[in-house]
Design an enzyme around this catalytic site. Sequence first.
Site, PDB file in Angstrom:
ATOM      1  N   HIS A 371       1.683   9.925  -0.057  1.00 38.09           N
ATOM      2  CA  HIS A 371       3.059   8.897   0.712  1.00 38.09           C
ATOM      3  C   HIS A 371       1.524   7.364  -0.580  1.00 38.09           C
ATOM      4  O   HIS A 371       0.686   8.069  -0.502  1.00 38.09           O
ATOM      5  CB  HIS A 371       2.485   7.310   2.116  1.00 38.09           C
ATOM      6  CG  HIS A 371       3.787   8.294   2.841  1.00 38.09           C
ATOM      7  ND1 HIS A 371       4.796   7.369   2.861  1.00 38.09           N
ATOM      8  CD2 HIS A 371       4.368   9.687   3.196  1.00 38.09           C
ATOM      9  CE1 HIS A 371       5.841   8.114   3.295  1.00 38.09           C
ATOM     10  NE2 HIS A 371       5.446   9.290   3.514  1.00 38.09           N
ATOM     11  N   GLN A 392       9.433  -0.486  -0.694  1.00 36.72           N
ATOM     12  CA  GLN A 392       8.149  -1.447  -0.667  1.00 36.72           C
ATOM     13  C   GLN A 392       8.364  -3.403  -1.638  1.00 36.72           C
ATOM     14  O   GLN A 392       8.344  -4.338  -0.670  1.00 36.72           O
ATOM     15  CB  GLN A 392       6.983  -1.469  -1.858  1.00 36.72           C
ATOM     16  CG  GLN A 392       6.242  -0.409  -1.413  1.00 36.72           C
ATOM     17  CD  GLN A 392       5.105   0.004  -1.826  1.00 36.72           C
ATOM     18  OE1 GLN A 392       4.576  -1.044  -2.244  1.00 36.72           O
ATOM     19  NE2 GLN A 392       4.704   0.893  -1.888  1.00 36.72           N
ATOM     20  N   PHE A 423      -2.105   3.432   4.130  1.00 38.35           N
ATOM     21  CA  PHE A 423      -2.418   3.220   5.150  1.00 38.35           C
ATOM     22  C   PHE A 423      -0.409   3.157   5.416  1.00 38.35           C
ATOM     23  O   PHE A 423      -0.085   2.996   3.722  1.00 38.35           O
ATOM     24  CB  PHE A 423      -2.554   1.455   5.282  1.00 38.35           C
ATOM     25  CG  PHE A 423      -1.803   0.807   6.436  1.00 38.35           C
ATOM     26  CD1 PHE A 423      -1.950   0.970   7.894  1.00 38.35           C
ATOM     27  CD2 PHE A 423      -0.749   0.073   6.065  1.00 38.35           C
ATOM     28  CE1 PHE A 423      -1.812  -0.327   8.321  1.00 38.35           C
ATOM     29  CE2 PHE A 423      -0.332  -0.854   6.418  1.00 38.35           C
ATOM     30  CZ  PHE A 423      -1.047  -0.964   7.964  1.00 38.35           C
TER      31      PHE A 423
END
Length: 471
Positions: A371, A392, A423
């Site tokens: 990711h 996003q 994250f």
Amino acid sequence: MRRYVRDMVGYGATPPDPQWPGNAKVAVQFVLNYEEGGENCVLHGDAGSEAFLSDIAGAASWPGKRHWNMESIYDYGSRAGFWRLHRLFTGADIPLTIYGVASALARSPVQVAAMQDAGWEIASHGLKWVEHKDMPEEDERTAIAEAVRLHTEVTGERPRGWYTGRCSENTVRLVAEEGGFDYVSDIYDDDLPHWIEVGDRDQLVIPYTLEANDMRFATAPGYITGEQFFVYLKDAFDTLYVEGQEGAAKMMSIGLHCRLIGRPGKIAGLKRFIDYIQGFDDVWCARRIDIADHWAKTHPHQRRERPSQMHRARFVENYGGIFEHSAWIAEGAFDLELGASHDNAVGLHNALCRVFRVASDEARLGVLTAHPDLAGKLASAGRLTAESTSEQASAGLDMLTDEERATFTQLNEKYVEKHGFPFIIAVRDNTKTSIMQAFETRIGNDTQTELNTACTQVERIALHRLKDILP
């Protein structure tokens, strides 16, 4: 391919609006099975007498012999029961669908004429009222063709609907392959019509019932009095009517037999039910063929590509990117036992997650590290996957101020340095503000907690991606 052929999903939590004529809350459909003269009998070339659905408790076939009592009970259906039912339904102006056994119809020309004069539909109930379960496939195919031929000869019209009743595992497929039926009813799986795909044919199914059915007068547990039958039918109708008022209209099938409900003490309960539903203005009493015509016009079948029916290469091509850059998860899911339950976003998500969850820690960590950073360098360079770019952007991470971008960069670096992977959060469940708050909170967690949280978020991201492309 390990594939499960049963469809245990159906319409699920969101059934379609049937849009019944007159905005009816329930479509009530009465079927009268006409089997008298088509049952097992040595006179018909069968090995023994009938033993099914009569008032003889514990009846057994008499091999090689006529069973006088059984024959006379069936005869009652054609001699007396039929005419009692004919008076009831014509008097109430409610049309019936007849499930007519072709050989029985051929032995009852007067009754057939009465059915036609009343405008009732005569659907096919097979050639003979006998078991099909052990019938070789080619023999059953021949019997279906002969049923159509004889039915057409006797009534002047080929049947548009089919119900065998005592069917085999091949019956529905064989009837669909025959190609001339607007609906098949050898299925009991829903309160609404639905479509099945048999080869190149889209076959409409109108489910039938074995519980709102007078056969329960002849089986255990069953009805003893007509009042019990009435109460059951009324309860079923009331439940469906309320659902219809709430925007989820349904269909109610009721199965009848001349020799059973045609008896005086039993028909009284049926009459009470007819009187009851005629007190409602928004109930559609229709023949099955009317329901079939309405459904085909209102809800025509639309074929779509289904995950459980894809070949491996196509499956991986479509779903290999659901878990970021981790096509091996789709490869593993393809090898599971997939079926209709996995032809939707939630079902396929479960299959993919099963593979992800049982993978090694190293493999799962590989998914996490695949990711991209949130609002990181890859995003700035336009090198994210299409899915990540869209995700996003949905939270406004493509329109950050210089200060916000610097903060994200600092948090990304700090998080990766501590935990060893990016994250990860399902941005479509969040806003720019809530993402920033989660970032600052989670960065202080221990790595095992974060690993578990990140894996959960990866699964959530996968679900959103599947919902973009599947029902």
